[in-house]
Design a protein around this motif. Structure first.
Motif, PDB file in Angstrom:
ATOM      1  N   ASN A   1       0.812  -1.217   0.000  1.00 36.91           N
ATOM      2  CA  ASN A   1       0.000   0.000   0.000  1.00 36.91           C
ATOM      3  C   ASN A   1       0.847   1.269   0.000  1.00 36.91           C
ATOM      4  O   ASN A   1       0.321   2.374   0.128  1.00 36.91           O
ATOM      5  N   ALA A   2       2.153   1.107  -0.114  1.00 27.36           N
ATOM      6  CA  ALA A   2       3.057   2.255  -0.128  1.00 27.36           C
ATOM      7  C   ALA A   2       3.318   2.717  -1.558  1.00 27.36           C
ATOM      8  O   ALA A   2       3.418   1.910  -2.483  1.00 27.36           O
ATOM      9  N   VAL A   3       3.433   4.026  -1.715  1.00 24.96           N
ATOM     10  CA  VAL A   3       3.821   4.625  -2.995  1.00 24.96           C
ATOM     11  C   VAL A   3       5.279   5.056  -2.883  1.00 24.96           C
ATOM     12  O   VAL A   3       5.672   5.715  -1.906  1.00 24.96           O
ATOM     13  N   LEU A   4       6.080   4.671  -3.871  1.00 27.27           N
ATOM     14  CA  LEU A   4       7.505   4.996  -3.868  1.00 27.27           C
ATOM     15  C   LEU A   4       7.809   6.029  -4.941  1.00 27.27           C
ATOM     16  O   LEU A   4       7.296   5.951  -6.057  1.00 27.27           O
TER      17      LEU A   4
ATOM     18  N   ARG B   1       2.949  10.785   5.321  1.00 26.41           N
ATOM     19  CA  ARG B   1       1.925   9.909   5.878  1.00 26.41           C
ATOM     20  C   ARG B   1       0.596  10.032   5.112  1.00 26.41           C
ATOM     21  O   ARG B   1       0.208  11.133   4.701  1.00 26.41           O
ATOM     22  N   ASN B   2      -0.072   8.880   4.965  1.00 20.19           N
ATOM     23  CA  ASN B   2      -1.408   8.812   4.358  1.00 20.19           C
ATOM     24  C   ASN B   2      -1.463   9.357   2.929  1.00 20.19           C
ATOM     25  O   ASN B   2      -2.492   9.872   2.489  1.00 20.19           O
ATOM     26  N   LYS B   3      -0.363   9.242   2.214  1.00 17.90           N
ATOM     27  CA  LYS B   3      -0.336   9.653   0.805  1.00 17.90           C
ATOM     28  C   LYS B   3      -0.141   8.449  -0.121  1.00 17.90           C
ATOM     29  O   LYS B   3       0.183   8.616  -1.294  1.00 17.90           O
ATOM     30  N   GLY B   4      -0.350   7.266   0.425  1.00 15.79           N
ATOM     31  CA  GLY B   4      -0.158   6.060  -0.375  1.00 15.79           C
ATOM     32  C   GLY B   4      -1.464   5.508  -0.936  1.00 15.79           C
ATOM     33  O   GLY B   4      -2.420   6.233  -1.197  1.00 15.79           O
TER      34      GLY B   4
ATOM     35  N   GLY C   1      -2.002   3.899   2.880  1.00 17.08           N
ATOM     36  CA  GLY C   1      -0.594   3.712   3.163  1.00 17.08           C
ATOM     37  C   GLY C   1       0.151   5.040   3.081  1.00 17.08           C
ATOM     38  O   GLY C   1      -0.454   6.105   2.943  1.00 17.08           O
ATOM     39  N   ASP C   2       1.482   4.975   3.152  1.00 13.10           N
ATOM     40  CA  ASP C   2       2.308   6.182   3.114  1.00 13.10           C
ATOM     41  C   ASP C   2       3.063   6.275   1.794  1.00 13.10           C
ATOM     42  O   ASP C   2       3.160   5.308   1.040  1.00 13.10           O
ATOM     43  N   GLN C   3       3.584   7.457   1.536  1.00 14.54           N
ATOM     44  CA  GLN C   3       4.452   7.654   0.381  1.00 14.54           C
ATOM     45  C   GLN C   3       5.878   7.846   0.868  1.00 14.54           C
ATOM     46  O   GLN C   3       6.131   8.600   1.807  1.00 14.54           O
ATOM     47  N   TYR C   4       6.823   7.146   0.225  1.00 15.41           N
ATOM     48  CA  TYR C   4       8.233   7.230   0.598  1.00 15.41           C
ATOM     49  C   TYR C   4       9.029   7.887  -0.523  1.00 15.41           C
ATOM     50  O   TYR C   4       8.951   7.472  -1.685  1.00 15.41           O
ATOM     51  N   ILE C   5       9.785   8.907  -0.140  1.00 13.63           N
ATOM     52  CA  ILE C   5      10.574   9.684  -1.109  1.00 13.63           C
ATOM     53  C   ILE C   5      12.048   9.344  -0.924  1.00 13.63           C
ATOM     54  O   ILE C   5      12.613   9.561   0.154  1.00 13.63           O
ATOM     55  N   THR C   6      12.653   8.814  -1.973  1.00 10.89           N
ATOM     56  CA  THR C   6      14.094   8.535  -1.940  1.00 10.89           C
ATOM     57  C   THR C   6      14.816   9.632  -2.705  1.00 10.89           C
ATOM     58  O   THR C   6      14.546   9.865  -3.893  1.00 10.89           O
TER      59      THR C   6
END
Length: 382
Positions: free
Chosen positions: A283-286, A328-331, A341-346
């Motif tokens: 459920n995470a957006v990368l 948070r809560n951007k997935g 889910g959450d969004q993770y920024i690399t």
């Protein structure tokens, strides 16, 4: 049951409409892989080998292939086609000659499964209600549609009751005659002499072929079968959070049931198109976010793309390549529950590949101030 069988084209790994050569080539490849001699004692391989042979037996025969393409397993399954209601064709004989002469094709093989099994089936098993065949389809959706859910129209083919005769198989204004040989049961008593005496058993009625009735004036639209194949457009509600390859089941949207049985189900497999910048992990957006080395060193407020649009995010000074930040809560929406889910920024710190003279001079001064050693020699012209 035919409804449980795997699609023959899928079994061989070819697309519907494949040429004879493609079908033959696929069969040889699969048969070689799953042959019992190559897989001794492997029951799964043996079952797969039988499945491949059955598929090839149908798809390599132009007549059977045509019937399978039109009616699915109902058109070729020997468990249902043998001794079907029209096993003797539509020509005169016990059907009262109401067809205006014999016809040179037999629809009993095509719709045998609609009216019952073959051979010595009992009245109860032949005329008992049976669930219709399942129908499969697929639909492609976007990354965002998968994240939040959507409605999609899906085109399918399924077997339905004939509208003109309401499934009776009789021309409008006429009715079927109850078979006088079996009294409408579809089976008759048979006596056989054996060394142990006279044995009595039941067998399929030869006059009505187990259907229990005789149609003298068949419906012109369905040719007395009571069923037709139709194209339909079904609206599928796709829930938010669905993942690539998952299948949605729609109860009762498959082919019509037999003898009053419930309709089969529709299974829609989801295919999600790749996104330009986002990737998914559960459920995470990368997101891989490139920033300049100046922004990384001094910090900066950036516009970060999300599924909800761009949002502001402050990158702290001294950020290094590979650093990961969370929104948070951007997935993706949770498929079986509330929330997201959450969004993770690399972060990926980029180095400029072309600098003008002034920029280079500033960087040299910056390096000297920090005690860094850089190559200040100018390239000499040859």
């Amino acid at each position: 049951m035919a409804a449980d069988k795997r699609d023959y084209y899928e079994s061989l790994g070819v697309a519907k409409g494949a040429s004879d050569d493609e079908i033959k080539k696929a069969f040889r490849k699969q048969a070689k892989k799953y042959h019992p001699d190559v897989n001794p004692g492997n029951s799964k391989a043996e079952a797969r080998f039988k499945e491949i042979n059955e598929a090839y037996e149908v798809l390599s025969d132009s007549d059977k292939k045509s019937r399978y393409d039109q009616f699915g397993h109902a058109g070729v399954d020997p468990n249902f086609g043998a001794g079907g209601p029209f096993g003797g064709g539509f020509g005169g004989g016990s059907y009262g000659g109401g067809f205006g002469g014999s016809m040179d094709f037999d629809l009993g093989d095509i719709f045998g499964s609609i009216f019952g099994g073959g051979g010595g089936a009992t009245s109860r098993s032949r005329n008992a209600p049976r669930k219709g065949e399942r129908v499969r389809a697929s639909v492609a959706i976007t990354f965002e549609e998968a994240a939040f859910g959507c409605d999609k129209d899906v085109s399918i083919q399924r077997i339905e009751k004939c509208d003109d005769c309401s499934g009776s198989g009789c021309e409008s204004g006429t009715t079927a005659e109850k078979c006088s040989d079996c009294g409408g049961s579809g089976v008759v008593s048979v006596q056989q002499r054996t060394p142990f005496g006279v044995m009595q058993s039941t067998a399929e009625c030869q006059r009505c072929h187990g259907r229990g009735k005789i149609i003298h004036q068949p419906c012109k639209k369905c040719k007395g079968l009571g069923m037709v194949r139709r194209n339909r457009t079904i609206t599928v509600t796709i829930p938010g959070g669905i993942d690539n390859g998952q299948t949605i089941s729609m109860r009762g949207q498959g082919s019509a049931g037999v003898n009053g049985g419930e309709a089969g189900d529709l299974f829609v497999t989801i295919s999600i198109k790749p996104h330009e910048v986002f990737e998914r992990e559960g459920n995470a957006v990368l997101l891989n976010l490139p920033i300049s080395f100046v922004q990384a060193a001094l910090g900066a407020e950036l516009q970060v793309p999300t599924l909800d649009g761009k949002v502001k995010y402050s990158v702290p000074a001294g950020t290094q390549t590979g650093a990961v930040f969370r929104l948070r809560n951007k997935g993706i929406q949770n498929l079986r529950g509330s929330g997201r889910g959450d969004q993770y920024i690399t972060v990926n710190v980029t180095v400029p590949t072309s600098l003008n003279k002034e920029q280079k001079e500033h960087l040299r001064k910056f390096a000297e101030a920090g005690g860094d050693v850089v190559d200040t020699k100018k390239k000499r012209r040859k």
